[in-house]
Design an enzyme around this catalytic site. Sequence first.
Site, PDB file in Angstrom:
ATOM      1  N   LYS A 127       0.986  -1.086  -0.098  1.00 32.11           N
ATOM      2  CA  LYS A 127      -0.044  -0.064  -0.125  1.00 32.11           C
ATOM      3  C   LYS A 127       0.718   1.273   0.053  1.00 32.11           C
ATOM      4  O   LYS A 127       2.010   1.236   0.199  1.00 32.11           O
ATOM      5  CB  LYS A 127      -1.041   0.017   1.170  1.00 32.11           C
ATOM      6  CG  LYS A 127      -1.982  -1.122   1.124  1.00 32.11           C
ATOM      7  CD  LYS A 127      -3.023  -1.108   2.291  1.00 32.11           C
ATOM      8  CE  LYS A 127      -3.890  -2.259   2.104  1.00 32.11           C
ATOM      9  NZ  LYS A 127      -5.190  -1.954   3.209  1.00 32.11           N
ATOM     10  N   TYR A 141     -12.567  -1.942  -3.667  1.00 34.36           N
ATOM     11  CA  TYR A 141     -12.974  -2.013  -2.541  1.00 34.36           C
ATOM     12  C   TYR A 141     -14.563  -1.940  -2.309  1.00 34.36           C
ATOM     13  O   TYR A 141     -15.292  -1.626  -1.215  1.00 34.36           O
ATOM     14  CB  TYR A 141     -12.470  -1.146  -1.791  1.00 34.36           C
ATOM     15  CG  TYR A 141     -11.076  -1.432  -1.192  1.00 34.36           C
ATOM     16  CD1 TYR A 141     -10.917  -2.308  -0.268  1.00 34.36           C
ATOM     17  CD2 TYR A 141      -9.972  -0.679  -1.565  1.00 34.36           C
ATOM     18  CE1 TYR A 141      -9.587  -2.863   0.313  1.00 34.36           C
ATOM     19  CE2 TYR A 141      -8.548  -1.181  -0.962  1.00 34.36           C
ATOM     20  CZ  TYR A 141      -8.403  -2.017  -0.071  1.00 34.36           C
ATOM     21  OH  TYR A 141      -7.210  -2.538   0.369  1.00 34.36           O
ATOM     22  N   ASN A 162      -2.250   0.344   6.631  1.00 36.97           N
ATOM     23  CA  ASN A 162      -1.602  -1.079   7.157  1.00 36.97           C
ATOM     24  C   ASN A 162      -0.705  -1.790   6.323  1.00 36.97           C
ATOM     25  O   ASN A 162      -0.568  -3.183   6.397  1.00 36.97           O
ATOM     26  CB  ASN A 162      -2.917  -1.973   7.909  1.00 36.97           C
ATOM     27  CG  ASN A 162      -3.758  -2.357   6.820  1.00 36.97           C
ATOM     28  OD1 ASN A 162      -3.566  -1.761   5.360  1.00 36.97           O
ATOM     29  ND2 ASN A 162      -4.616  -3.049   7.049  1.00 36.97           N
ATOM     30  N   GLU A 186      -9.723 -11.011  -7.591  1.00 35.68           N
ATOM     31  CA  GLU A 186      -9.028  -9.909  -7.258  1.00 35.68           C
ATOM     32  C   GLU A 186      -7.675  -9.865  -8.271  1.00 35.68           C
ATOM     33  O   GLU A 186      -7.320  -8.806  -8.997  1.00 35.68           O
ATOM     34  CB  GLU A 186      -8.382  -9.745  -5.864  1.00 35.68           C
ATOM     35  CG  GLU A 186      -9.355  -9.262  -5.141  1.00 35.68           C
ATOM     36  CD  GLU A 186      -8.965  -9.465  -3.515  1.00 35.68           C
ATOM     37  OE1 GLU A 186      -7.935  -9.902  -3.158  1.00 35.68           O
ATOM     38  OE2 GLU A 186      -9.750  -9.186  -2.576  1.00 35.68           O
TER      39      GLU A 186
END
Length: 140
Positions: A11, A51, A114, A128
Amino acid sequence: MAIERTFSIIKPDATRRNLTGQINARLEAAGLRIVGQKRKQLTEAEAKAFYAVHAARPFYNDLVAFMTSGPVVLQVLEGENAVAANREVMGATNPADAADGTIRKDFAESIEANSVHGSDSPENAAIEISYFFAGCEITS
Ligand code: CMP
């Protein structure tokens, strides 16, 4: 045990701190092979769609803003029991709850920032992976 694939994202909080190599070393040490990988700036539309399952959650808009705040590294990981193996090396979603030695315990800044995402089931991994990777971009 069968060889399985899972989907992973490094991320923006982690790419910003130049942690891609350290996270990849953790993944490889856990027995996972990186069989597809690309660095990408997500668009708002891409993050929202990825998401979408969280669209009704109070953190959705912030999550989309965070995931588009800098580059991410999209990955396909392969190995025995890859979904569970990746979730174990990532640690709990909230770094405050993550076990010692996990990626999130050692690198995550908060429950939102995170550091990594990992698929929660083989079925979602397939969805995904196909969202971000063409078959010809994955090489075992
Ligand atoms: P991830 O595995 O990418 O899936 C959804 C993400 O939402 C999760 O990791 C967290 O980074 C983020 N998130 C932000 N706030 C929360 C929250 N309160 N509960 C769960 N996930 C959250």
